[in-house]
Write a protein that holds these residues in place. Sequence first.
Motif, PDB file in Angstrom:
ATOM      1  N   ASP A 156       0.855  -1.187   0.000  1.00 41.15           N
ATOM      2  CA  ASP A 156       0.000   0.000   0.000  1.00 41.15           C
ATOM      3  C   ASP A 156       0.894   1.240   0.000  1.00 41.15           C
ATOM      4  O   ASP A 156       1.656   1.461   0.940  1.00 41.15           O
ATOM      5  CB  ASP A 156      -0.906   0.003   1.231  1.00 41.15           C
ATOM      6  CG  ASP A 156      -1.823   1.198   1.276  1.00 41.15           C
ATOM      7  OD1 ASP A 156      -1.381   2.247   1.795  1.00 41.15           O
ATOM      8  OD2 ASP A 156      -2.962   1.093   0.786  1.00 41.15           O
ATOM      9  N   SER A 157       0.833   2.035  -1.052  1.00 42.95           N
ATOM     10  CA  SER A 157       1.767   3.159  -1.202  1.00 42.95           C
ATOM     11  C   SER A 157       1.610   4.194  -0.091  1.00 42.95           C
ATOM     12  O   SER A 157       2.600   4.777   0.374  1.00 42.95           O
ATOM     13  CB  SER A 157       1.579   3.829  -2.570  1.00 42.95           C
ATOM     14  OG  SER A 157       0.249   4.298  -2.726  1.00 42.95           O
ATOM     15  N   GLU A 158       0.375   4.425   0.360  1.00 47.39           N
ATOM     16  CA  GLU A 158       0.163   5.398   1.426  1.00 47.39           C
ATOM     17  C   GLU A 158       0.802   4.918   2.721  1.00 47.39           C
ATOM     18  O   GLU A 158       1.495   5.676   3.409  1.00 47.39           O
ATOM     19  CB  GLU A 158      -1.328   5.641   1.630  1.00 47.39           C
ATOM     20  CG  GLU A 158      -1.624   6.677   2.707  1.00 47.39           C
ATOM     21  CD  GLU A 158      -3.116   6.935   2.862  1.00 47.39           C
ATOM     22  OE1 GLU A 158      -3.486   7.693   3.795  1.00 47.39           O
ATOM     23  OE2 GLU A 158      -3.912   6.388   2.083  1.00 47.39           O
ATOM     24  N   MET A 159       0.570   3.644   3.054  1.00 49.53           N
ATOM     25  CA  MET A 159       1.178   3.098   4.263  1.00 49.53           C
ATOM     26  C   MET A 159       2.695   3.047   4.145  1.00 49.53           C
ATOM     27  O   MET A 159       3.415   3.316   5.114  1.00 49.53           O
ATOM     28  CB  MET A 159       0.627   1.700   4.543  1.00 49.53           C
ATOM     29  CG  MET A 159       1.203   1.044   5.793  1.00 49.53           C
ATOM     30  SD  MET A 159       0.953   2.037   7.289  1.00 49.53           S
ATOM     31  CE  MET A 159      -0.849   1.901   7.458  1.00 49.53           C
ATOM     32  N   ASN A 160       3.190   2.727   2.955  1.00 50.31           N
ATOM     33  CA  ASN A 160       4.641   2.689   2.762  1.00 50.31           C
ATOM     34  C   ASN A 160       5.258   4.058   3.045  1.00 50.31           C
ATOM     35  O   ASN A 160       6.323   4.156   3.657  1.00 50.31           O
ATOM     36  CB  ASN A 160       4.980   2.241   1.344  1.00 50.31           C
ATOM     37  CG  ASN A 160       6.450   1.933   1.168  1.00 50.31           C
ATOM     38  OD1 ASN A 160       6.978   1.018   1.794  1.00 50.31           O
ATOM     39  ND2 ASN A 160       7.129   2.709   0.336  1.00 50.31           N
ATOM     40  N   GLY A 161       4.578   5.113   2.596  1.00 53.39           N
ATOM     41  CA  GLY A 161       5.069   6.460   2.851  1.00 53.39           C
ATOM     42  C   GLY A 161       5.120   6.782   4.337  1.00 53.39           C
ATOM     43  O   GLY A 161       6.070   7.417   4.824  1.00 53.39           O
TER      44      GLY A 161
END
Length: 227
Positions: A156-161
Amino acid sequence: MDIRDIRNQFNLEASEYDENRRRFIPCFDDYYAGATDFAAKALDHEPKRIYDLGSGTGLLSSFWFRHFPDAEYVLVDIAGEMLELAGKRFKGLPNVRLEVMDYSMELPAGNADLVISALSIHHLEHDGKKNLFRKIADSLSGSGTFVNYDQFCSEDSEMNGKIESYWIQGIKSSGISDSEYSRWLERKKLDRECSIRQECEWIRDAGFKSSECIYSSGKFAVIFSRK
């Protein structure tokens, strides 16, 4: 990714590598000592020959050595200056051998019972990872094991950020100097992360009967795979 970029960056950092590990890995003790203790107990048999790919200064091998001091260790790295420090760490031990080698192209001759690696394979492009996993499967004895301690991204790109931001805040507050932080940012450009799920799938596709995450904290995880 030019392999010379990786070699040059890690030769540059060789003398400070071990000292900086705790600053960049907030879960250092669980990651190296705890996960190794579990993995060593989870092996089906005592390994006689161990490859450490991208061994650097031999930090990971030093944790495995506590469990299997009589095994033959082959430490492989493309950065010769890192291996010089590994040689000092294991000075006088006839069962530890060092090889300057690009493991993405070839592995040491012969078969291993155990292949280990820490914070190295994530520098390879994804196709390079897949090719390496096949080479590792071919190099292992019939019931061999591959344990990879590495750095991963969230799917998940948001969580990765958010995970990245939390990690970076911790590094900045660790007492790291501005110059060390700048060098870390340069090394970070070499990262080619995948998710834990992706890597486990690629490892199974390479010929392993099982591949499971046995430890995970933030960016860091340990994957244990049986051939």
